[in-house]
Design an enzyme around this catalytic site. Structure first.
Site, PDB file in Angstrom:
ATOM      1  N   ASP A 138       5.428  29.141  18.088  1.00 49.21           N
ATOM      2  CA  ASP A 138       5.289  27.802  18.656  1.00 49.21           C
ATOM      3  C   ASP A 138       4.856  26.893  17.489  1.00 49.21           C
ATOM      4  OD1 ASP A 138       4.658  25.624  20.455  1.00 49.21           O
ATOM      5  OD2 ASP A 138       2.549  26.186  20.181  1.00 49.21           O
ATOM      6  N   ASP A 143       3.322  23.099  17.925  1.00 49.14           N
ATOM      7  CA  ASP A 143       2.158  22.247  18.199  1.00 49.14           C
ATOM      8  C   ASP A 143       0.964  23.079  18.635  1.00 49.14           C
ATOM      9  OD1 ASP A 143       3.303  19.611  17.721  1.00 49.14           O
ATOM     10  OD2 ASP A 143       4.636  20.166  19.370  1.00 49.14           O
TER      11      ASP A 143
END
Ligand code: XBP
Ligand code: MG
Length: 267
Positions: free
Chosen positions: A10, A12
């Site tokens: 991922d 953020d």
């Protein structure tokens, strides 16, 4: 037992702490340009993170936090859902421009330990991929600004943003990444920072390591293979929320392999 082939990250909150001092600031700059008088302070933004996706987050704010928002003040046909969507999309485009400026200025560094881990994984011949809700340009700009332009080639797949209609916590963006990689979930491990992200990776069948941050430290990560508060470095070792890390203080490939094998043994 299958061998670990790929690491899927991922962005953020995981590769970089982007939300409070990056995305939030960019949203506020776009709101100010548009003369809206909205200010998303850090605690409010924490609540808004319940919804992933910038456009979806703006809509959530209008619907749930500004119940009397005057649509007629911003679009000619206030009841028209397409017009509402287009107005939000324009506002979000302005937000993305501000965010890209922040990245170009070097405002958002990678989290400590990330670069070392990526280099280790590359040296070991592991495939790298990205699975994120954010706008694709945000990913390429973050990577270019922090690791140099060549780093875009380190990732076999960058799955991002509106490429799938249902954003996290739906599993779609991870399923899409696996499909593009041509790998099964059992061949890979995911790295996430939030409950929505974890629901997405776990929904796609991926063993997941969580590295929390200020906004997500108290999220429910039941079922995650390991929950720690960062990747860890010699000077800044991680703290364990849950899971077995033995004597490790850094999330290196040896620990990742160990976590992966332990999770395979359970299935
Ligand atoms: C990230 C998001 C994104 C960013 C903002 O979630 O939800 O919406 O907050 O980026 P995750 P955009 O880390 O789970 O992928 O404004 O480009 O959507
Ligand atoms: Mg995240």
């Amino acid at each position: 037992m299958t061998e670990l082939k790929a690491l899927i990250f991922d962005v953020d909150g995981t590769l970089a702490d982007t939300e409070r001092d990056g995305h939030r600031v960019a949203f506020n700059a776009a709101f100010s340009d548009a003369g809206l008088g909205w200010d998303w302070d850090a605690p409010l933004y924490g609540k808004l993170l319940a919804v992933t996706g910038g456009k979806e987050r703006i809509r959530y704010y209008i619907d749930d936090f500004l119940k009397d928002f005057d649509w007629a003040g911003v679009i000619p046909e206030p009841e028209n859902e397409d017009h509402r969507f287009e107005w939000i999309a324009r506002l979000h485009k302005a937000k993305t421009a501000h965010y890209l400026d922040l990245l170009a200025k070097g405002t958002v560094p990678l989290r400590p330990g990330v670069e070392t881990l990526l280099n280790q994984a590359r040296a070991a011949g592991l495939v790298l991929a990205i699975s994120t809700t954010t706008t694709p340009a945000n990913v390429t700009s973050l990577l270019s600004a922090t690791l140099g332009k060549d780093s875009l080639d380190w990732f076999a797949v960058i799955a991002a943003g509106d490429i799938v209609p249902a954003k996290k916590p739906a599993a779609d963006i991870y399923t899409y990444a696996l499909d593009k990689l041509g790998l099964a979930a059992e061949d890979c491990i995911a790295f996430e920072d939030s409950r929505n992200g974890f629901l997405s990776s776990a929904g796609a069948g991926l063993t997941t390591i969580i590295t929390t941050n200020g906004y997500t430290a108290n999220d429910d990560f039941s079922g995650a293979a390991l929950v720690i508060d960062g990747f860890g470095t010699e000077s800044q070792p991680f703290t364990v929320h849950s899971g077995d890390t033995g004597d490790s203080k850094i999330l290196d490939l040896a620990l990742i392999q160990k976590v992966f094998m332990a999770s395979q043994a359970k299935t």
